[in-house]
Write a protein that holds these residues in place. Structure first.
Motif, mmCIF file in Angstrom:
data_model
loop_
_atom_site.group_PDB
_atom_site.id
_atom_site.type_symbol
_atom_site.label_atom_id
_atom_site.label_comp_id
_atom_site.label_asym_id
_atom_site.label_seq_id
_atom_site.Cartn_x
_atom_site.Cartn_y
_atom_site.Cartn_z
ATOM 1 N N SER A 1 42.716 45.406 43.331
ATOM 2 C CA SER A 1 43.359 44.244 42.733
ATOM 3 C C SER A 1 43.085 43.047 43.626
ATOM 4 C CB SER A 1 44.869 44.465 42.568
ATOM 5 O OG SER A 1 45.482 44.689 43.812
ATOM 6 N N GLY A 2 43.326 41.856 43.077
ATOM 7 C CA GLY A 2 43.219 40.649 43.885
ATOM 8 C C GLY A 2 41.994 39.793 43.620
ATOM 9 N N GLY A 3 41.113 40.245 42.750
ATOM 10 C CA GLY A 3 39.949 39.426 42.444
ATOM 11 C C GLY A 3 40.318 38.208 41.617
ATOM 12 N N GLY A 4 39.332 37.337 41.417
ATOM 13 C CA GLY A 4 39.587 36.160 40.603
ATOM 14 C C GLY A 4 38.547 35.091 40.835
ATOM 15 N N LEU B 1 40.485 34.711 49.246
ATOM 16 C CA LEU B 1 41.090 35.729 48.398
ATOM 17 C C LEU B 1 41.383 36.936 49.260
ATOM 18 C CD1 LEU B 1 38.895 35.832 45.137
ATOM 19 C CD2 LEU B 1 41.282 35.091 45.295
ATOM 20 N N ARG B 2 42.378 37.722 48.851
ATOM 21 C CA ARG B 2 42.620 38.999 49.504
ATOM 22 C C ARG B 2 42.577 40.096 48.454
ATOM 23 N NH1 ARG B 2 47.733 41.511 52.915
ATOM 24 N NH2 ARG B 2 48.658 41.616 50.828
ATOM 25 N N LEU B 3 41.669 41.034 48.666
ATOM 26 C CA LEU B 3 41.569 42.193 47.792
ATOM 27 C C LEU B 3 42.404 43.334 48.365
ATOM 28 C CD1 LEU B 3 37.733 42.278 47.044
ATOM 29 C CD2 LEU B 3 39.529 40.966 45.890
ATOM 30 N N SER B 4 42.978 44.106 47.467
ATOM 31 C CA SER B 4 43.733 45.295 47.860
ATOM 32 C C SER B 4 43.155 46.516 47.174
ATOM 33 C CB SER B 4 45.209 45.153 47.473
ATOM 34 O OG SER B 4 45.814 44.053 48.116
ATOM 35 N N CYS B 5 43.232 47.647 47.853
ATOM 36 C CA CYS B 5 42.815 48.920 47.288
ATOM 37 C C CYS B 5 43.931 49.923 47.544
ATOM 38 C CB CYS B 5 41.516 49.393 47.916
ATOM 39 S SG CYS B 5 41.037 51.067 47.429
ATOM 40 N N ALA B 6 44.620 50.294 46.489
ATOM 41 C CA ALA B 6 45.724 51.242 46.606
ATOM 42 C C ALA B 6 45.212 52.652 46.324
ATOM 43 C CB ALA B 6 46.828 50.883 45.625
ATOM 44 N N THR C 1 47.195 51.670 51.537
ATOM 45 C CA THR C 1 46.459 50.548 50.977
ATOM 46 C C THR C 1 45.481 49.984 51.993
ATOM 47 O OG1 THR C 1 48.339 49.987 49.557
ATOM 48 C CG2 THR C 1 46.679 48.290 49.878
ATOM 49 N N MET C 2 44.313 49.609 51.491
ATOM 50 C CA MET C 2 43.295 48.949 52.298
ATOM 51 C C MET C 2 43.133 47.534 51.768
ATOM 52 S SD MET C 2 39.284 49.982 52.746
ATOM 53 C CE MET C 2 39.001 49.839 50.979
ATOM 54 N N TYR C 3 42.767 46.612 52.642
ATOM 55 C CA TYR C 3 42.656 45.208 52.269
ATOM 56 C C TYR C 3 41.301 44.636 52.688
ATOM 57 C CZ TYR C 3 47.717 45.796 52.139
ATOM 58 O OH TYR C 3 48.997 46.253 51.871
ATOM 59 N N LEU C 4 40.914 43.582 52.009
ATOM 60 C CA LEU C 4 39.768 42.777 52.425
ATOM 61 C C LEU C 4 40.194 41.319 52.315
ATOM 62 C CD1 LEU C 4 36.787 42.908 53.373
ATOM 63 C CD2 LEU C 4 36.154 42.443 50.991
ATOM 64 N N GLN C 5 40.394 40.692 53.446
ATOM 65 C CA GLN C 5 40.705 39.267 53.481
ATOM 66 C C GLN C 5 39.380 38.519 53.527
ATOM 67 O OE1 GLN C 5 43.740 37.579 53.378
ATOM 68 N NE2 GLN C 5 42.445 35.748 53.219
ATOM 69 N N MET C 6 39.179 37.663 52.541
ATOM 70 C CA MET C 6 37.920 36.929 52.422
ATOM 71 C C MET C 6 38.204 35.442 52.560
ATOM 72 S SD MET C 6 36.141 39.039 49.286
ATOM 73 C CE MET C 6 37.300 38.460 48.070
ATOM 74 N N ASN C 7 37.645 34.840 53.595
ATOM 75 C CA ASN C 7 37.809 33.410 53.847
ATOM 76 C C ASN C 7 36.461 32.706 53.759
ATOM 77 O OD1 ASN C 7 40.578 33.845 54.410
ATOM 78 N ND2 ASN C 7 40.121 34.243 56.565
ATOM 79 N N ALA C 8 36.513 31.399 53.657
ATOM 80 C CA ALA C 8 35.293 30.587 53.603
ATOM 81 C C ALA C 8 34.311 31.139 52.581
ATOM 82 C CB ALA C 8 34.659 30.495 54.990
ATOM 83 N N LEU C 9 34.795 31.422 51.400
ATOM 84 C CA LEU C 9 33.968 32.053 50.379
ATOM 85 C C LEU C 9 32.836 31.140 49.923
ATOM 86 C CD1 LEU C 9 36.801 33.856 48.458
ATOM 87 C CD2 LEU C 9 34.735 34.963 49.301
ATOM 88 N N LYS C 10 31.708 31.767 49.616
ATOM 89 C CA LYS C 10 30.511 31.065 49.187
ATOM 90 C C LYS C 10 30.121 31.542 47.783
ATOM 91 C CE LYS C 10 28.763 31.193 53.948
ATOM 92 N NZ LYS C 10 27.642 31.643 54.826
ATOM 93 N N PRO C 11 29.371 30.735 47.048
ATOM 94 C CA PRO C 11 28.926 31.190 45.717
ATOM 95 C C PRO C 11 28.178 32.523 45.773
ATOM 96 C CG PRO C 11 28.582 28.844 45.933
ATOM 97 C CD PRO C 11 29.032 29.334 47.284
ATOM 98 N N GLU C 12 27.447 32.769 46.843
ATOM 99 C CA GLU C 12 26.710 34.033 46.953
ATOM 100 C C GLU C 12 27.604 35.236 47.201
ATOM 101 O OE1 GLU C 12 26.142 31.181 48.637
ATOM 102 O OE2 GLU C 12 25.478 31.584 50.708
ATOM 103 N N ASP C 13 28.889 35.032 47.411
ATOM 104 C CA ASP C 13 29.838 36.147 47.494
ATOM 105 C C ASP C 13 30.275 36.627 46.106
ATOM 106 O OD1 ASP C 13 31.333 34.434 50.255
ATOM 107 O OD2 ASP C 13 30.025 36.202 50.355
ATOM 108 N N THR C 14 29.876 35.913 45.069
ATOM 109 C CA THR C 14 30.229 36.303 43.707
ATOM 110 C C THR C 14 29.650 37.675 43.380
ATOM 111 O OG1 THR C 14 30.366 34.034 42.911
ATOM 112 C CG2 THR C 14 29.926 35.739 41.272
ATOM 113 N N CYS D 1 36.111 49.368 45.828
ATOM 114 C CA CYS D 1 36.738 50.111 46.904
ATOM 115 C C CYS D 1 36.063 51.478 47.014
ATOM 116 C CB CYS D 1 38.216 50.265 46.580
ATOM 117 S SG CYS D 1 39.162 51.268 47.723
ATOM 118 N N TYR D 2 35.870 51.940 48.224
ATOM 119 C CA TYR D 2 35.150 53.194 48.502
ATOM 120 C C TYR D 2 36.001 54.042 49.442
ATOM 121 C CZ TYR D 2 31.834 55.884 51.439
ATOM 122 O OH TYR D 2 31.198 56.845 52.158
ATOM 123 N N GLY D 3 36.034 55.332 49.172
ATOM 124 C CA GLY D 3 36.756 56.231 50.057
ATOM 125 C C GLY D 3 35.998 57.526 50.243
#
Length: 114
Positions: free
Chosen positions: A7-10, A18-23, A77-90, A95-97
């Protein structure tokens, strides 16, 4: 059966966060490793960040210094905090386990655009 739910995309503007979460349905401590992959249209799925049971972490060069992976064992839960996002991050972020098997979430779309 392990289930991973992201969750957390957009949609976010360049430079945003953005911060992504993986439950996980089970204990994340049981995973040998967990991580985030992404797949952009027309490209192969690529590793973004990985965290192992001992909290060893690796990042793709393209996200070093901008993204931070973490996990909360108490919340499974695992998280991915994404800062300074760029168009190439689209991309669609997955989530992988890894236990004795590999598990994937269903993916969450991240779009970076003005």
């Amino acid at each position: 059966q392990v289930q991973l739910v992201e969750s957390g995309g957009g949609l976010v503007q360049p430079g945003g966060s953005l911060r992504l979460s993986c439950a996980a349905s089970g204990s994340v401590f049981g995973f040998v490793a967990m991580g985030w992959y992404r797949q952009a249209p027309g490209k192969q799925r690529e590793l973004v960040a990985l965290i192992d049971r001992g909290n060893g972490i690796i990042y793709a060069d393209s996200v070093k210094g901008r993204f931070t992976i973490s996990k909360d064992n108490a919340k499974n839960t695992m998280y991915l905090q994404m800062n300074a996002l760029k168009p190439e991050d689209t991309a669609v972020y997955y989530c992988y386990g890894l236990t004795g098997e590999v598990f994937w979430g269903q993916g969450t779309q991240v779009t970076v655009s003005a």
